[in-house]
Design an enzyme around this catalytic site. Structure first.
Site, PDB file in Angstrom:
ATOM      1  N   VAL A 114       0.812  -1.122  -0.047  1.00  0.00           N
ATOM      2  CA  VAL A 114       0.236  -0.080   0.015  1.00  0.00           C
ATOM      3  C   VAL A 114       0.877   1.403   0.022  1.00  0.00           C
ATOM      4  O   VAL A 114       0.294   2.327  -0.266  1.00  0.00           O
ATOM      5  CB  VAL A 114      -1.068   0.157   1.211  1.00  0.00           C
ATOM      6  CG1 VAL A 114      -2.017  -0.980   1.010  1.00  0.00           C
ATOM      7  CG2 VAL A 114      -0.358  -0.209   2.487  1.00  0.00           C
ATOM      8  N   ASN A 132      -5.279   0.450   8.339  1.00  0.00           N
ATOM      9  CA  ASN A 132      -4.904   0.018   9.634  1.00  0.00           C
ATOM     10  C   ASN A 132      -3.417  -0.234   9.657  1.00  0.00           C
ATOM     11  O   ASN A 132      -2.705  -0.530  10.583  1.00  0.00           O
ATOM     12  CB  ASN A 132      -5.600  -1.494   9.815  1.00  0.00           C
ATOM     13  CG  ASN A 132      -4.815  -2.135  10.583  1.00  0.00           C
ATOM     14  OD1 ASN A 132      -4.643  -2.111  12.102  1.00  0.00           O
ATOM     15  ND2 ASN A 132      -4.059  -3.234  10.283  1.00  0.00           N
ATOM     16  N   SER A 136      -3.060   6.702  16.613  1.00  0.00           N
ATOM     17  CA  SER A 136      -2.440   5.999  18.004  1.00  0.00           C
ATOM     18  C   SER A 136      -2.401   7.281  19.007  1.00  0.00           C
ATOM     19  O   SER A 136      -2.346   8.432  18.628  1.00  0.00           O
ATOM     20  CB  SER A 136      -0.829   5.631  17.747  1.00  0.00           C
ATOM     21  OG  SER A 136      -0.130   5.648  19.132  1.00  0.00           O
ATOM     22  N   TYR A 158       6.932   7.995  13.913  1.00  0.00           N
ATOM     23  CA  TYR A 158       5.774   7.261  14.069  1.00  0.00           C
ATOM     24  C   TYR A 158       4.666   8.391  14.784  1.00  0.00           C
ATOM     25  O   TYR A 158       3.638   8.463  14.106  1.00  0.00           O
ATOM     26  CB  TYR A 158       5.839   6.312  15.454  1.00  0.00           C
ATOM     27  CG  TYR A 158       4.815   5.475  15.662  1.00  0.00           C
ATOM     28  CD1 TYR A 158       4.220   4.542  14.608  1.00  0.00           C
ATOM     29  CD2 TYR A 158       4.065   5.531  16.846  1.00  0.00           C
ATOM     30  CE1 TYR A 158       3.122   3.534  15.127  1.00  0.00           C
ATOM     31  CE2 TYR A 158       2.870   4.840  16.982  1.00  0.00           C
ATOM     32  CZ  TYR A 158       2.438   3.733  16.318  1.00  0.00           C
ATOM     33  OH  TYR A 158       1.534   2.952  16.307  1.00  0.00           O
ATOM     34  N   ALA A 195       4.452  11.676  14.271  1.00  0.00           N
ATOM     35  CA  ALA A 195       4.399  12.553  13.011  1.00  0.00           C
ATOM     36  C   ALA A 195       3.298  12.078  12.185  1.00  0.00           C
ATOM     37  O   ALA A 195       2.396  12.584  11.507  1.00  0.00           O
ATOM     38  CB  ALA A 195       5.626  12.979  12.083  1.00  0.00           C
ATOM     39  N   LYS A 252       1.247   9.437  12.627  1.00  0.00           N
ATOM     40  CA  LYS A 252      -0.054   9.450  13.374  1.00  0.00           C
ATOM     41  C   LYS A 252      -0.614  10.575  13.401  1.00  0.00           C
ATOM     42  O   LYS A 252      -2.101  10.711  13.298  1.00  0.00           O
ATOM     43  CB  LYS A 252       0.245   8.667  14.713  1.00  0.00           C
ATOM     44  CG  LYS A 252       0.613   7.193  14.686  1.00  0.00           C
ATOM     45  CD  LYS A 252      -0.476   6.314  13.721  1.00  0.00           C
ATOM     46  CE  LYS A 252      -0.128   4.796  13.694  1.00  0.00           C
ATOM     47  NZ  LYS A 252      -0.970   3.927  12.919  1.00  0.00           N
TER      48      LYS A 252
END
Lengths: 522, 249
Positions: free
Chosen positions: B59, B85, B146, B158, B160, B162
């Site tokens: 993806v 997800n 998150s 991570y 940034a 999210k």
């Protein structure tokens, strides 16, 4: 079909059919087709090759189960030569394949080129079946076969079908020519197989459901349409080919039909030539079956069949009717036992239980196979004396299926298993074989494997206590080298401890109940 | 309430962990459950399941996304629900001093995390929404973010990614309802998953558990149930729903 000939083995029976249907199409595969006379000639050549290579009646040849016309020719050649064949999964892990070959001690292994290199040639005689130098003189071949057929009796072993074994060692169910001749006649009678029939062959040749496809078609003068794994997975292509080939009879595990339903590939116009859909090998959840039944039952008959590998794979057939869907819980009942089968419901001491009480189903009669190939110990455990008499040797097979006969509707239903054997996508699997494989992995401290059904779909769940950190994908990779793909657990659950019961044994029941509880409540 | 029976629900990264749990719970609702994931042993095992449709799709590659979405619409006729997800957890400080001296956050890891956790959702949603419009389907987009979106020390990439995903949630919740499509996000706290144990130091994890008022990690089944409840609720739009045992109050 027999024209008053005494056709006491499968080779004679095939030759008789081929002589009457010489110009009819016997096999369809992709763009290829073979008539009965071509198939007869080519399998004569294969049989002559076996005979001239020194293979004797009762010797065993292992044949790679890749779906193609050559495999069909090899099988028929073996039957005509009186050589017992065993089809193996070419994608099965090598250690498992070698275990099977060690047990079989084959006189010859026939496979594709790429596989020949991985089979130890110092232990086994291996040949690439696409490059065999077959004897070319058709008249000579026919004469060799005709003469040889006389030495093959109805009691000669026709094939050995390997299934999972609880000790981690697969078991080879051995069936005679007579067992299979009985199956063919039963099939023709039961399903009214007539002219112009085309059978689908969607089951791999190493899977016992393929026995029905192969023998009901080629020994009744019908056509068999072969579909390999790739075609089966491409739902739309599969349905298109089935219509193009004008298939009239479908036989598969319910999972395959459920997959077509999941992929929304089926509609009211699907299976335009089919007369019957036969399914077996596992239960078809009624809630899913009813959708298919409502869509197609106005022009297609549905049958639920049951039978163990050890008894030619089918011993009963149940015609599905609309009143079977009065409730949508559970699965369909079994049909009445086929003629030539006897059945008893017995307790652990092999005593017949009172009607209405559940017990293990015991099958007797001439379709009970010969036992497990070169495995007397496990044969003696599973094949026992007919419980109704001790006057002479009369063997019955312990199916391990716990069943209940309901005197009110006179139907038999499967209630469970007497052991840890399960059915997953139609394959018989002993959970202990998976546990044995998991135990071979260095980072695994302890394991328990359960089987359950979620929304009617079979799942194998492995509970694993690790010695050291290992990712699930790593465990799957190692297992892939030890087990066939269908035996690798659907799910892994990594746990700190594994629950034991009062006897200190792994408590599978509790694990299963906890797992299902989480699924329902979570 | 949206009845999920027969609805085509697509979950990225659905072959394992939370994604697979969401798939299982969608199946319980009798939804047509479709997985997009990259090849792995777990992915291959799922290809044998008769109740699932499994598509191999990276993806982070827009061309693959476009082709796979097209394949889904050809197969099933529509897409009703998309759950973005897929995600990877990566922890590293921007700058640190260790035995080897000064260490800087690896930029290729930054790109990898942003690409997997943020760009993928943009590509997926863009093409899924196009399919929903073409087929005139009312749809739902769910982004799995998150609690790290608030800015976790040691998780530049991570957090940034999210946070970006949360911003997209709000943008889409404003842009898409006119087409009958709503969007919300679910922000789980720390869950008892393989990826958490691999990515988070055990000492830090134990310390985190002490700070959670419920004194435990979340279960994937609990998060998945929350996601499915949100999909079914027709009045939910534009919100980021935190489910973390009370870690952030």
């Amino acid at each position: 079909m027999s024209n008053n000939q005494y056709l006491f083995n499968l080779g004679s029976r095939f030759k008789s059919v081929a002589s009457q249907k010489s110009d009819s199409v016997a096999v369809l595969f992709e763009e290829q087709k073979l008539t009965y006379s071509e198939l007869d000639r080519q399998s004569d050549a294969m049989a002559t090759y076996f005979i001239q290579s020194g293979l004797k009646v009762g010797d065993l040849v292992c044949i790679s189960g890749t779906k193609n016309i050559t495999a069909v020719i090899c099988i028929l050649g073996a039957l005509k030569a009186g050589v017992t064949y065993s089809v193996f999964d070419p994608e099965s892990p090598q250690p498992r394949l070698l275990k099977i070959f060690d047990r079989c001690n084959p006189a010859l292994v026939l496979c594709e080129n790429q596989l020949t290199v991985s089979i130890p040639s110092d232990k086994f005689k291996v040949a690439d079946y696409t490059k065999l130098q077959l004897p070319a003189n058709e008249d000579d071949n026919a004469a060799v076969v005709s003469n040889h057929l006389k030495s093959i009796t109805a009691a000669t072993a026709a094939y050995v079908m390997f299934t999972s074994g609880s000790t981690g060692f697969p078991k080879g169910a051995t069936m005679t020519h007579q067992n299979v001749l009985n199956l063919i006649d039963w099939s023709i009678q039961t399903y009214g197989i007539g002219a112009g029939e085309v059978f689908t062959s969607v089951n791999p040749f190493f899977f016992d459901n393929s026995v029905f496809d192969l023998y009901s078609s080629l020994f009744s003068g019908s056509t068999i349409a072969l579909f390999d794994g790739q075609a089966v997975r491409d739902s739309r292509k599969l349905l298109r080919l089935i219509d193009e080939f004008k298939c009239t009879s479908w036989f598969s595990v319910p999972s395959m039909l459920i997959y077509l339903q999941t992929m929304r590939a089926l509609n009211a116009d699907s299976f335009s030539s089919l007369k019957r859909i036969i399914f077996g090998g596992e239960g078809y959840p009624k809630a899913r079956l009813v959708e298919l039944f409502d869509l197609l039952s106005h022009r297609i008959s549905f049958y639920n069949v049951y039978g163990p590998t050890e008894c030619t794979c089918i011993c009963s057939s149940y015609k599905v009717e609309s009143n079977d869907f009065a409730d949508l819980k559970g699965f369909l009942p079994l049909g009445k036992l086929a003629p030539n089968f006897s059945g008893w419901i017995v307790d652990e001491a092999l005593q017949i239980v009172p009607d209405g009480q559940q017990g293990e189903l015991l099958l007797g009669g001439p379709n009970v196979g010969m036992g497990y190939y070169r495995d007397h110990e496990r044969t003696n455990l599973a094949f026992v004396q007919n419980p109704t008499h001790s006057a002479y040797r009369d063997m019955a097979y312990r199916t391990g299926d716990v069943v209940l006969h309901n005197p009110d509707d006179d139907k038999i239903r499967i209630m469970g298993r007497a052991d840890n054997q399960i059915k997953h996508m139609g394959y018989r699997i002993e959970l202990e074989e998976i546990e044995n494989a998991l135990s071979c992995i260095e980072s695994v401290a302890q394991t328990a494997v359960i089987h359950c059904e979620l929304r009617g779909i079979s799942q194998i769940v492995a509970f694993v206590k690790l010695k050291s950190d290992t990712e699930e994908d790593e465990i799957r990779k190692v297992l892939k080298g030890l087990l066939p793909a269908y035996m690798i657990p659907t799910k892994f659950s990594f746990v700190q401890y594994l629950q034991k019961n009062a006897n200190g044994k792994l408590d599978r029941k509790q694990l299963k109940s906890d797992y299902l509880g989480q699924r329902v409540n979570g | 309430m949206l009845a999920l029976k027969g609805k085509v629900c697509l979950v990225t990264g659905g072959a394992s962990g939370l994604g697979l749990e969401i798939i299982e719970q969608l199946l319980r609702e009798e939804a047509v459950s479709v997985i997009f994931d990259i090849e792995s042993e777990g992915f291959r095992a799922l290809q044998n399941r008769p109740d699932l449709a499994v598509f191999k799709c990276d993806v982070t590659d827009e061309e693959q996304v476009a082709n796979s979405i097209k394949a889904v619409t050809e197969q099933f006729g529509q897409i009703d629900v998309l759950v973005n997800n897929v995600g990877i957890l990566y922890s590293a400080p921007l700058i640190s001093f260790g035995g080897g001296g000064l260490k800087l956050h690896d930029s290729s890891e930054w790109q990898r995390v942003i690409s997997t956790n943020l760009s993928s959702a943009f590509y997926m949603t863009k093409h899924a929404v196009q399919a929903m419009l073409t087929r005139r389907t009312k749809g739902v987009i769910v982004n799995i973010t998150s609690i790290s979106a608030r800015g976790n020390a040691g998780q530049s990439a991570y957090s940034a990614a999210k946070a970006g995903l949360e911003a997209l949630t709000k943008v889409w919740a404003k842009e898409l309802p006119v087409f009958g499509i709503r969007c919300f996000a679910v922000a789980p706290g720390f869950c008892d998953t393989e990826s958490t144990h691999v990515a988070v130091n055990e000492t830090i994890l134990q310390d985190t558990i002490k700070r959670v008022p419920l004194k435990r990690l979340g279960k994937t089944a609990e998060i998945a149930a929350f996601v499915v409840a949100g999909i079914k609720n027709d009045y939910l739009n534009g919100k980021v729903l935190e489910i973390d045992g009370g870690l952030v109050i």
